[in-house]
Design an enzyme around this catalytic site. Structure first.
Site, PDB file in Angstrom:
ATOM      1  N   ARG A  40      39.498  34.714  20.801  1.00 61.72           N
ATOM      2  CA  ARG A  40      39.195  35.320  21.851  1.00 61.72           C
ATOM      3  C   ARG A  40      40.380  33.860  23.205  1.00 61.72           C
ATOM      4  O   ARG A  40      39.931  35.082  23.925  1.00 61.72           O
ATOM      5  CB  ARG A  40      37.536  34.370  21.866  1.00 61.72           C
ATOM      6  CG  ARG A  40      36.613  34.991  21.943  1.00 61.72           C
ATOM      7  CD  ARG A  40      34.724  33.866  22.067  1.00 61.72           C
ATOM      8  NE  ARG A  40      33.917  35.074  21.700  1.00 61.72           N
ATOM      9  CZ  ARG A  40      32.815  34.397  21.980  1.00 61.72           C
ATOM     10  NH1 ARG A  40      32.176  33.266  21.758  1.00 61.72           N
ATOM     11  NH2 ARG A  40      31.488  35.405  21.783  1.00 61.72           N
ATOM     12  N   LYS A 206      17.528  42.589  12.844  1.00 59.87           N
ATOM     13  CA  LYS A 206      16.458  42.409  13.205  1.00 59.87           C
ATOM     14  C   LYS A 206      15.593  43.541  13.894  1.00 59.87           C
ATOM     15  O   LYS A 206      17.169  43.848  14.790  1.00 59.87           O
ATOM     16  CB  LYS A 206      15.454  40.923  14.237  1.00 59.87           C
ATOM     17  CG  LYS A 206      14.992  39.729  13.817  1.00 59.87           C
ATOM     18  CD  LYS A 206      14.827  38.873  13.933  1.00 59.87           C
ATOM     19  CE  LYS A 206      14.862  37.397  12.682  1.00 59.87           C
ATOM     20  NZ  LYS A 206      14.689  36.404  13.881  1.00 59.87           N
ATOM     21  N   GLY A 375      30.098  40.803  17.433  1.00 64.47           N
ATOM     22  CA  GLY A 375      29.286  39.929  16.750  1.00 64.47           C
ATOM     23  C   GLY A 375      29.766  39.431  15.590  1.00 64.47           C
ATOM     24  O   GLY A 375      30.909  39.927  15.004  1.00 64.47           O
ATOM     25  N   GLY A 398      25.651  38.004  21.866  1.00 66.88           N
ATOM     26  CA  GLY A 398      24.513  38.185  23.299  1.00 66.88           C
ATOM     27  C   GLY A 398      25.392  39.203  24.724  1.00 66.88           C
ATOM     28  O   GLY A 398      24.223  40.232  25.200  1.00 66.88           O
TER      29      GLY A 398
HETATM   30  C1  3PG Z   1      28.810  33.348  22.538  1.00 68.90           C
HETATM   31  O1  3PG Z   1      29.213  32.537  21.450  1.00 68.90           O
HETATM   32  O2  3PG Z   1      27.871  34.267  22.274  1.00 68.90           O
HETATM   33  C2  3PG Z   1      29.074  32.886  24.110  1.00 68.90           C
HETATM   34  O3  3PG Z   1      30.094  32.315  23.851  1.00 68.90           O
HETATM   35  C3  3PG Z   1      28.346  31.766  24.690  1.00 68.90           C
HETATM   36  O4  3PG Z   1      27.726  31.390  24.172  1.00 68.90           O
HETATM   37  P1  3PG Z   1      25.943  31.165  23.939  1.00 68.90           P
HETATM   38  O5  3PG Z   1      25.560  31.943  23.483  1.00 68.90           O
HETATM   39  O6  3PG Z   1      25.782  29.005  23.802  1.00 68.90           O
HETATM   40  O7  3PG Z   1      25.433  31.160  25.710  1.00 68.90           O
HETATM   41 MG    MG Z   2      25.391  33.798  21.287  1.00 70.88          MG
END
Ligand code: 3PG
Ligand code: MG
Length: 418
Positions: A40, A206, A375, A398
Site C-alpha cells: 500500500r 460467506k 483482500g 472492503g
Molecule cells: C482496509 O484495510 O480495509 C482499509 O484501510 C479500511 O480500514 P477499515 O476497515 O478499518 O475502515
Molecule cells: Mg477492512
C-alpha cells in the site's frame, strides 16, 4: 474520469493534504512494530513523486488499525514515516498528532518538495464520526486536497470526506491521486465495458459478504465461478449435502435467487463438482480466544458433489480446478475476488493456486485483462509469487467490494468534478 485528478492540479508551493491508505499489516518484533507488507505504501509512490516534482509541500494523512480514539502505541504511523522515507529516497518528517499547533507549524514550514506524515487520524474519535470541527482542524493544514486512499474511500470520515467538503467550500481543489484513478479505471470502467468472455471468480467464506457483488456482476459477466466456503451454501441451495462444511443456512434462499437470476440472464454459474474434504477433530489445545483448536485430519479428494456427514469441504477438488482453469483460459476479462479454499494451510491451497496459475496464463498467453479485487486473493497471488503477472491488483478490501457492488464511495463523491 469525471473527477479532477492530481495531474490537473497546479500545486507549486501549495500545501497539498494527501489522504493515503497506509493501513499496512504490522507485527511486533523485539519490542518494535515492523511492517509486513509495503504494497500500500509502494502504490502511492507515483502520486507522491509527481507532487514532489511539481513542487508541492506534501502533507500525508492516514489511519492505521482501529484505535477508536485512543493513542494506541502499536498503531502509530511513525514506523511508516521511516519506511516511506527509505522508499521515496528523501526525508519524511513526522508530526505526533494530525491536528494542532505542532502539525500546523510543521506543515507551514515545509519547503516545496518536502514531505510530512501526520500521526494516525483515528487517534481521534472525531475522525470516524466525520466531525465538522475536526475536519476544520485538518483543513487548516491544507490548500489543496488529494485522495489516493482507495482502500478507505468507502468510509465517510473526516479525512476522507469532511475535509474535502470544507476545502471545496473555500474554493480549493480536491482531486483523485494516481492510485485512486487506476483503481477506479480497473474496477470501474474496465469491468463496465469488458472484452468478452468476462469471467468472474468469487471465493471466500460467506455468501452474505458477497451477495451484492454477485447480484451486480450477474448483470455484466458471462460466467461466474464459485469457490471457497461460500460454495457450500450454494450446494445447499441445490439440495446437495455439505457435511460439516461452513454454511449460512439463512442465506440459502438468497443463493437460490442468485441461481435463478443466473439462469434468467443466461450467465454460466459454476459451483464445485468435487472437493478436498477433511475431518474436523476437536483437540485439547486452546486458541487465543480460549476455544478448543480444531484440527483438520485425513484430507482426501471427494469426487462426489455431496459431502459426507462427518467431513468438511476445505478446497475445490481437482476436477473442479481443471474445469475452472479451462473457463479462465478462454476469458478476455477476468475478475477474481476470494480464495477457493483454506489456502493458508498448504494442504488446502492447491485449488487457489491452480486458479491463480490459470489467471496468470490467460493474462500472459492470451492477453486477457486480469483484475484482482483485493483482500485474500491478492495475498494468495503474492504468496505464489505471481502478483506481478496479472493486469491489476486492488489495494482495497472492503472498498473494492463496495465499489463492485455499485455503491458510490463517499471518498470519491467528495472530490471536485472536472
Ligand atoms: C482496509 O484495510 O480495509 C482499509 O484501510 C479500511 O480500514 P477499515 O476497515 O478499518 O475502515
Ligand atoms: Mg477492512
Amino acid at each position: 474520469m469525471a473527477k479532477l485528478t492530481v495531474k490537473d492540479l497546479d500545486v507549486q508551493g501549495k500545501r497539498v493534504f494527501v489522504r493515503v491508505d497506509f493501513n499496512v499489516p504490522m507485527e511486533e518484533k523485539d519490542g518494535q512494530m515492523v511492517i509486513n507488507d509495503t504494497t500500500r505504501i509502494k502504490e502511492t509512490l507515483p502520486t507522491l513523486r509527481l507532487l514532489i516534482e511539481k513542487g508541492a509541500r506534501v502533507i500525508l494523512a492516514a489511519h492505521l488499525g482501529r484505535p477508536k480514539g485512543t493513542r494506541e502505541p502499536s498503531m502509530s504511523l511513525r514506523p511508516v514515516a521511516d519506511k516511506l522515507g527509505e522508499m521515496l529516497g528523501c526525508k519524511v518528517q513526522f508530526a505526533n498528532d494530525c491536528i494542532g499547533k505542532d502539525a500546523e507549524e510543521k506543515a507551514n514550514s515545509l519547503k516545496p518538495g518536502e514531505v510530512l506524515l501526520l500521526e494516525n487520524v483515528r487517534y481521534h474519535d472525531k475522525e470516524e464520526l466525520n466531525c465538522p470541527i475536526f475536519s476544520e482542524d485538518l483543513a487548516r493544514l491544507a490548500d489543496v486536497y488529494v485522495n489516493d486512499a482507495f482502500g478507505a474511500a468507502h468510509r465517510a470520515h473526516a479525512s476522507t470526506e469532511g475535509i474535502a467538503q470544507i476545502i471545496k467550500k473555500r474554493g480549493g481543489k480536491c482531486a483523485a491521486g494516481l492510485l485512486m484513478e487506476r483503481e477506479l479505471k480497473f474496477l470501474g470502467d474496465e469491468l463496465n465495458a469488458p472484452a468478452r468472455p468476462f469471467v468472474v471468480i468469487l471465493g471466500g467464506a460467506k455468501v452474505s459478504d458477497k451477495i451484492k457483488v454477485i447480484d451486480a456482476l450477474l448483470e455484466k459477466a458471462d460466467t461466474i465461478l464459485i469457490g471457497g466456503a461460500m460454495a457450500y451454501t450454494f450446494k445447499l441451495a441445490l439440495g446437495l449435502k455439505v457435511g460439516k462444511s461452513l454454511v449460512e443456512p439463512d442465506m440459502v434462499d438468497v443463493a437460490k435467487a442468485a441461481l435463478e437470476k443466473a439462469k434468467a440472464k443466461k450467465v454460466q454459474f459454476l459451483i464445485p463438482t468435487d472437493n478436498i474434504v477433511a475431518t474436523p477433530v476437536k483437540t485439547d489445545k486452546l486458541n487465543k480466544k480460549g476455544k478448543p483448536v480444531i484440527e483438520m485430519q485425513n484430507p482426501r479428494t471427494n469426487s462426489d458433489a455431496n459431502i459426507p456427514d462427518a467431513e468438511e469441504g476445505v478446497d475445490i477438488g481437482p476436477e473442479t480446478s481443471k474445469r475452472f482453469a479451462e473457463v479462465i483460459q478462454g476469458a478476455k476479462t477476468i475478475l477474481w475476488n476470494g480464495p477457493m479454499g483454506i489456502f493458508e494451510d498448504p494442504r488446502f491451497a492447491e485449488g487457489t493456486f491452480k486458479v491463480a496459475t490459470a489467471v496468470v496464463d490467460a493474462t500472459q498467453k492470451n492477453g486477457a485483462k486480469s483484475i484482482i479485487g483485493g483482500g485474500d486473493s491478492v495475498k494468495a497471488l503474492n504468496k505464489a509469487k505471481l502478483g506481478d503477472k496479472v493486469t491489476f491488483m486492488s489495494t482495497g478490501g472492503g472498498a473494492s467490494l463496495e465499489f463492485l457492488e455499485g455503491a458510490v464511495l463517499p471518498g470519491v463523491a467528495a472530490l471536485s468534478d472536472k
